[in-house]
Design a protein around this motif. Sequence first.
Motif, PDB file in Angstrom:
ATOM      1  N   ARG A  56     -13.216  20.783  -3.258  1.00 53.84           N
ATOM      2  CA  ARG A  56     -11.582  20.718  -3.125  1.00 53.84           C
ATOM      3  C   ARG A  56     -11.145  19.747  -2.086  1.00 53.84           C
ATOM      4  O   ARG A  56     -11.641  19.778  -0.888  1.00 53.84           O
ATOM      5  N   HIS A  57     -10.352  18.987  -2.638  1.00 52.64           N
ATOM      6  CA  HIS A  57      -9.609  17.917  -1.814  1.00 52.64           C
ATOM      7  C   HIS A  57      -8.375  18.063  -1.053  1.00 52.64           C
ATOM      8  O   HIS A  57      -7.732  19.269  -1.329  1.00 52.64           O
ATOM      9  N   THR A 108     -12.818  25.493   0.114  1.00 55.03           N
ATOM     10  CA  THR A 108     -12.505  24.130   0.753  1.00 55.03           C
ATOM     11  C   THR A 108     -13.505  23.615   1.625  1.00 55.03           C
ATOM     12  O   THR A 108     -14.544  24.590   1.994  1.00 55.03           O
ATOM     13  N   SER A 112     -18.079  24.797  -0.862  1.00 57.04           N
ATOM     14  CA  SER A 112     -18.096  23.816  -2.342  1.00 57.04           C
ATOM     15  C   SER A 112     -18.349  24.878  -3.585  1.00 57.04           C
ATOM     16  O   SER A 112     -18.786  25.971  -3.240  1.00 57.04           O
ATOM     17  N   GLN A 318     -17.394  12.785  -0.881  1.00 50.69           N
ATOM     18  CA  GLN A 318     -17.415  14.170  -1.636  1.00 50.69           C
ATOM     19  C   GLN A 318     -16.118  15.072  -1.368  1.00 50.69           C
ATOM     20  O   GLN A 318     -15.309  15.619  -2.127  1.00 50.69           O
ATOM     21  N   TRP A 319     -15.606  15.099  -0.262  1.00 50.24           N
ATOM     22  CA  TRP A 319     -14.695  15.875   0.240  1.00 50.24           C
ATOM     23  C   TRP A 319     -13.204  15.144   0.201  1.00 50.24           C
ATOM     24  O   TRP A 319     -12.249  15.819   0.668  1.00 50.24           O
ATOM     25  N   GLY A 320     -13.187  13.988  -0.272  1.00 47.80           N
ATOM     26  CA  GLY A 320     -11.848  13.348  -0.312  1.00 47.80           C
ATOM     27  C   GLY A 320     -11.554  12.769   0.834  1.00 47.80           C
ATOM     28  O   GLY A 320     -10.145  12.599   1.066  1.00 47.80           O
ATOM     29  N   GLN A 321     -12.316  12.665   2.003  1.00 52.52           N
ATOM     30  CA  GLN A 321     -11.776  12.006   3.121  1.00 52.52           C
ATOM     31  C   GLN A 321     -12.080  10.577   3.352  1.00 52.52           C
ATOM     32  O   GLN A 321     -11.728   9.892   4.311  1.00 52.52           O
ATOM     33  N   ASP A 324     -13.558   6.592  -2.729  1.00 54.40           N
ATOM     34  CA  ASP A 324     -14.702   6.625  -3.791  1.00 54.40           C
ATOM     35  C   ASP A 324     -14.864   5.209  -4.354  1.00 54.40           C
ATOM     36  O   ASP A 324     -14.383   5.029  -5.479  1.00 54.40           O
TER      37      ASP A 324
END
Length: 333
Positions: A56-57, A108, A112, A318-321, A324
């Motif tokens: 979840r991002h 979150t 995962s 992977q965590w959207g931080q 990509d």
Amino acid sequence: MSQFGSVFFPEMILARFDGESWSDAEFVPSDKLTLHPGAHVLHYASTCFEGLKAFRHPDGRVAIFRMDQNIARLAQSSALLSLPEFEPAQLAEMITTAVARYADKIPTPPESLYIRPTHIGTEPCIGKAAAPSLESLLYVLLSPVGDYFAGGLKPLRLLVEQDQTRCSAHMGMVKSGGNYASAMFPTMAAKKNYKADQVLFAPGGDVQETGAANFLLFDGNELITKALDSSFLHGVTRSSILTLARDRGIKVTERNLTVTELLERVQANPNCEAALSGTAAVLAHVGTLISDGKEYTVGTGEAGPLVKSLREELNAIQWGQAEDRHGWLTFIS
């Protein structure tokens, strides 16, 4: 905290191959699976599986990491086990449909959703020891998970095993239950006798992998790992770490590595680092190698800066931080 992978969402999605065609995928309870006692998988180990994660991002969207690579590997494993062929698009739809169904329940980071696609031979026939199952079942389990290392990351102890193999050399690249079963006894023995966490299988002195993860050595500005062949699993996390290392200008060398060279490098470079890579563990630092009754400390014996930063970088993607850059994420919502 529950054991990693022991909690499941109440439904899974599955499709059956009846010898001629695949059925439409359907949701069924995840705690029940009916098999004939003579099913091929129960007698001749016609089973393979994958492990991948959804995250979840911060913006609320859900992203699956490198789904295409895991599907391709399951198709390869299925072919090597002579299981019925499936269309990659079929499995991709099953995975995304299942994840979307439970998207609002995905935790979150650092937690995962662990996704376990599985393909098994179901033909009821005990006379097929040397023949494939003509019927099969393809299903996808979903398991919300926390960090693989519930007590926090700690340096791992590896027993270097030069006499035994993890599995048959021609089956190493297949992600099959039988490979994990064959590694279990020596791993349990290593834990009991040496307080080791894993066994690093190196038959004949050729460093391969542990029972459940790929092995990476970091020496200066060089990352050394065994070149891909049929003897060990072609890890998706391994591939990702190698790509991130190359992005940093680190020299990535894929070649055979002997136990002798490994131990010489570890002793010669006090800043040497080693790690295990895998979907569940991501990148875990190796602090000690045990060989012929002697212990060798890797680096300081604690988590090194390079392994730590590569793990953090992969997690950030992977965590959207983080960006990509390589198109590894498939978004669900």
